[in-house]
Design a protein around this motif. Sequence first.
Motif, short mmCIF file in Angstrom:
data_model
loop_
_atom_site.label_atom_id
_atom_site.label_comp_id
_atom_site.label_asym_id
_atom_site.label_seq_id
_atom_site.Cartn_x
_atom_site.Cartn_y
_atom_site.Cartn_z
N PHE A 9 19.86 -106.94 9.77
CA PHE A 9 20.70 -107.64 10.75
C PHE A 9 21.90 -108.23 10.02
O PHE A 9 22.01 -109.46 9.85
CB PHE A 9 19.89 -108.74 11.44
N ALA A 40 22.44 -116.81 11.33
CA ALA A 40 21.27 -117.63 10.99
C ALA A 40 20.67 -117.18 9.66
O ALA A 40 20.24 -118.01 8.85
CB ALA A 40 20.24 -117.52 12.10
N ILE A 41 20.68 -115.87 9.41
CA ILE A 41 20.13 -115.37 8.15
C ILE A 41 21.01 -115.80 6.98
O ILE A 41 20.52 -116.26 5.94
CB ILE A 41 19.99 -113.83 8.21
N CYS A 42 22.34 -115.69 7.17
CA CYS A 42 23.26 -116.13 6.11
C CYS A 42 23.08 -117.61 5.80
O CYS A 42 23.09 -118.03 4.63
CB CYS A 42 24.70 -115.85 6.52
N THR A 50 13.42 -108.32 15.49
CA THR A 50 14.43 -109.37 15.67
C THR A 50 14.44 -110.27 14.43
O THR A 50 13.47 -110.28 13.65
CB THR A 50 14.11 -110.21 16.92
N PRO A 51 15.50 -111.07 14.22
CA PRO A 51 15.57 -111.93 13.04
C PRO A 51 14.53 -113.04 12.96
O PRO A 51 14.10 -113.37 11.85
CB PRO A 51 16.99 -112.51 13.12
N GLN A 68 18.76 -109.48 6.05
CA GLN A 68 20.21 -109.30 6.04
C GLN A 68 20.58 -107.82 6.09
O GLN A 68 21.56 -107.44 6.72
CB GLN A 68 20.83 -109.95 4.81
N SER A 113 24.88 -108.92 10.78
CA SER A 113 25.79 -109.82 11.49
C SER A 113 25.14 -111.14 11.89
O SER A 113 25.75 -111.93 12.62
CB SER A 113 26.33 -109.12 12.74
N SER A 114 23.91 -111.40 11.44
CA SER A 114 23.21 -112.62 11.84
C SER A 114 23.68 -113.81 11.02
O SER A 114 23.48 -113.86 9.79
CB SER A 114 21.69 -112.44 11.67
#
Length: 432
Positions: free
Chosen positions: A408, A413-415, A377-378, A405, A410-411
Amino acid sequence: MGPATKKLDAAPVPLPAVNTSSAPLVYIEGLNPEPLVPAHLSPEGEKQAKTHALYAEALRVELKQGFPASLPIYIAITKLDPHFIQAQLKLALYFLQKNQVDKAISYLQYALESNPDSPDIKAAMAYAFRLLHRNDEALALAREVIANTPDQITAYRVIFEVYSSQGKFNEAMKMVESTVKQNTGKASFWVNLAKLYQDLLDEEERQSPLRASSRDHARDVATRLLPLYEKALDCGNPTPDLLLQLSDCQATLGNIPKAIEYAKQARGIAGQSVDIYLRLANLEFLSGHREESIKYYEKAYDLRPDYGDGWLANTLAKMYIGMGQTQKAIDVLEQMITRTPTRVDLYNDLADLYERIGRLDRAEVNYQQALALDSATPPPFLQVAYTQIRQKKNADAEAPLLAAQKKFPSSAAICLLEAINCREQKKYDDAL
């Protein structure tokens, strides 16, 4: 009594021969310069000796090979001495458990021929009738047993189960209330009666269309059971289990000091026990005595640091945090990690504690360990990167963020964290 007596169709196994012509000689050192003349057993004494020898052998076989292997020996015992009630009951119980109730009844009828006044055999017979739904016969026999032997607990179970199946809870309650007024010197009777009573109360609660809240039900149960446990206590020589039952009742009723007193008495008898220490820790916590509570948690932790698959360690760590003793909490979690180095939650908890005291370097190490164990998970990637950003290790943070990235895409939060990291490095176009 019920149906006519049936004869057993099982033939007894041959009994081992016992030679009494030369009984063992007995020597007492310093007193017997020569062998004593052996004494001969009377026929009755010889029969009792054989019976007890067979019973010991039956128990040995049962323990080693299971009851079916010992069954012929128990049958032989009942043939040799029909008054040996323990063997009669073992046979009946075996067939009751095998759901061969008719066969159990035939053995019990045979037993009653030789032991017509045995309350235990009659109670077992009543229970067998109950299993066959011959409730009138079961009730009549159970009441007869209780009238003559008021501490025969199986008879009460029969009555409770019959009344429960008929929805006559109040009648069963009245019987228990009247029993409480009696006087018996057996603590086990009152403890077992309390267990039956609780089963009845729980069954009544399950079938009630207007159920009380679980809290109210628990208080009602404790109120009704407390006199029974107090009766058991009056019999003297209380066991730790009895004292803990009393403690639980008092705690449920809000009498925490009394609950603590009983739990301490249980600890005095049982010695060091994780479960008792945890009960005391919880009770002291409810009393607002945090320091005393921690002491008991520490005692439990010293005995079983791995108790509850790490639950105890986490609980103790949280207690330390609540008392502002963060370093002690860290010590506990680090000890747990040495025992269970693959527990992701322990690394996360430890990293959080290091963050609390400003040790971001140590927090980063533990977040890295958590990421190595779980990257599905992220959040593990974000925790590592964010800790590195807070330490101004922006270049280092790029690696976990890039890996996250890719994994995941489409996250959001990561972007966002990537944008923050670019801003911190004054890469404003990349950040935007």
